[in-house]
Design a protein around this motif. Structure first.
Motif, mmCIF file in Angstrom:
data_model
loop_
_atom_site.group_PDB
_atom_site.id
_atom_site.type_symbol
_atom_site.label_atom_id
_atom_site.label_comp_id
_atom_site.label_asym_id
_atom_site.label_seq_id
_atom_site.Cartn_x
_atom_site.Cartn_y
_atom_site.Cartn_z
ATOM 1 N N UNK A 1 8.452 16.840 13.718
ATOM 2 C CA UNK A 1 8.459 16.439 12.475
ATOM 3 C C UNK A 1 6.921 16.671 11.979
ATOM 4 N N UNK A 2 6.004 16.185 12.568
ATOM 5 C CA UNK A 2 4.853 16.396 12.176
ATOM 6 C C UNK A 2 4.321 17.856 11.721
ATOM 7 N N UNK A 3 4.453 18.696 12.547
ATOM 8 C CA UNK A 3 4.515 20.226 12.404
ATOM 9 C C UNK A 3 5.235 20.746 11.314
ATOM 10 N N UNK A 4 6.371 20.204 11.242
ATOM 11 C CA UNK A 4 7.096 20.946 10.027
ATOM 12 C C UNK A 4 6.609 20.201 8.738
ATOM 13 N N UNK A 5 6.144 19.100 8.614
ATOM 14 C CA UNK A 5 5.495 18.426 7.572
ATOM 15 C C UNK A 5 4.231 19.223 7.141
ATOM 16 N N UNK B 1 2.395 28.408 11.608
ATOM 17 C CA UNK B 1 1.515 27.470 11.617
ATOM 18 C C UNK B 1 0.920 26.849 10.289
ATOM 19 N N UNK B 2 -0.250 26.871 10.317
ATOM 20 C CA UNK B 2 -0.850 26.400 8.765
ATOM 21 C C UNK B 2 -1.328 27.391 8.046
ATOM 22 N N UNK B 3 -0.732 28.738 8.141
ATOM 23 C CA UNK B 3 -1.140 29.688 7.194
ATOM 24 C C UNK B 3 -0.032 30.377 6.808
#
Length: 304
Positions: free
Chosen positions: A16-20, A119-121
């Motif tokens: 959930x955290x990764x998805x957010x 990921x975050x990119x």
């Protein structure tokens, strides 16, 4: 059973955290290209890997194809002004036989590129390579299929002084077309008709080299200092004629102050950096850079 439930809960929460964390990212090529189009210039610090080399480089890139790379640990600089490429190092200045490859212009990867979130990119790739963009659609990493990888540590965009830096080091500004050599301090002292004032304090920046110019019959020396790990750049421009420094540095005064009994005009240089202009021992001086204002004042104090 409790341990199993706990493990499942951790997995669910992690997902959930990764998805957010990347939910706000959108791989929209139209927005990515619009952001790239809004960038006129970039400058910063990067780790560049090429075959067996791994260098930390201070770079400046001005569209469409001007760029500068400074290898501090090797005392080497590569500069391309859009038509002529030069290598400057301790042995002198040499002209490149062909146009050097510019690893910072990721716009070529955006052409016919496909974008996706990783990921975050946001990653965009085509046959030339890949570029990783952050949430602001600015490059974090550029990977070229020719074996060059650029990891950007610090980045600023659209600096008004970026093109001036390239002009200075290539010696092809509108004021003077003759290429100027990056020289040592002792060589610079021999070329000018006044006593160069060197700072006793530079906020950790090391002397890179000097360029001596002849502008409208006036000898002008520009001293360059830098510190790779923190992307610090310090520039000191000196001449006997104080008025010519305004045009050389694009100096715009905002107010005057007194430092150690000397009248100092404070303003901006090249529309970008806090600058201090003063005259001491018959020599006019302008000091500016991207170091903190208090540190720049300390540099000025060490010269008065």
């Amino acid at each position: 059973m409790k341990k199993l439930l706990l493990a499942v809960t951790v997995i669910i929460l992690t997902s959930a955290i990764t998805g957010c964390s990347n939910a706000h990212l959108k791989a929209n090529m139209t927005q990515i290209k619009e952001k790239y189009s809004s960038i006129e210039s970039m400058s910063g610090t990067a780790i560049v890997k090429c075959r067996n080399s791994n260098d930390t480089i201070i770079f400046t890139f001005v569209k469409p194809d001007k760029f500068l790379e400074w290898y501090s640990t090797k005392n080497k600089m590569i500069v391309y002004n859009g038509s002529v490429g030069l290598i400057r190092d301790s042995t002198g200045t040499r002209k490149l036989n062909e146009k050097p490859f510019n690893p910072y212009d990721y716009g070529r990867i955006l052409m016919n590129g496909k974008a996706y979130v990783s990921g975050n990119s946001i990653v965009v790739e085509n046959d030339l390579g890949k570029v990783w963009l952050n949430k602001n659609l600015l490059p974090e990493k550029i990977e070229w299929n020719r074996g060059i990888t650029v990891k950007i540590i610090k980045l600023s965009i659209n600096g008004k002084g970026d093109e001036k830096i390239i002009e200075d080091f290539s010696g092809t500004s509108s004021r003077e077309q003759k290429p100027n050599k990056l020289v040592s301090m002792s060589e610079a002292k021999r070329e000018v008709n006044f006593s160069i004032i060197s700072p006793n304090y530079t906020d950790g920046c090391k002397f890179v080299g000097a360029i001596v110019s002849n502008i409208s019959g006036v000898k002008v020396v520009t001293l360059y200092y830098g510190e790779m790990n923190s992307n610090k750049l310090l520039t000191i421009v000196e001449a006997k004629n104080i008025s010519i420094l305004d045009s050389v540095c694009g100096m715009k005064k905002t107010y005057e102050t007194n430092i150690n009994g000397v009248n100092v005009k404070v303003g901006t240089a090249l529309g970008r950096w806090r600058a201090y202009k003063f005259k001491v021992n018959g020599v006019a001086v302008v000091v500016y850079g991207n170091i903190p204002a208090q540190e720049t004042i300390s540099v000025v104090k060490s010269m008065i």
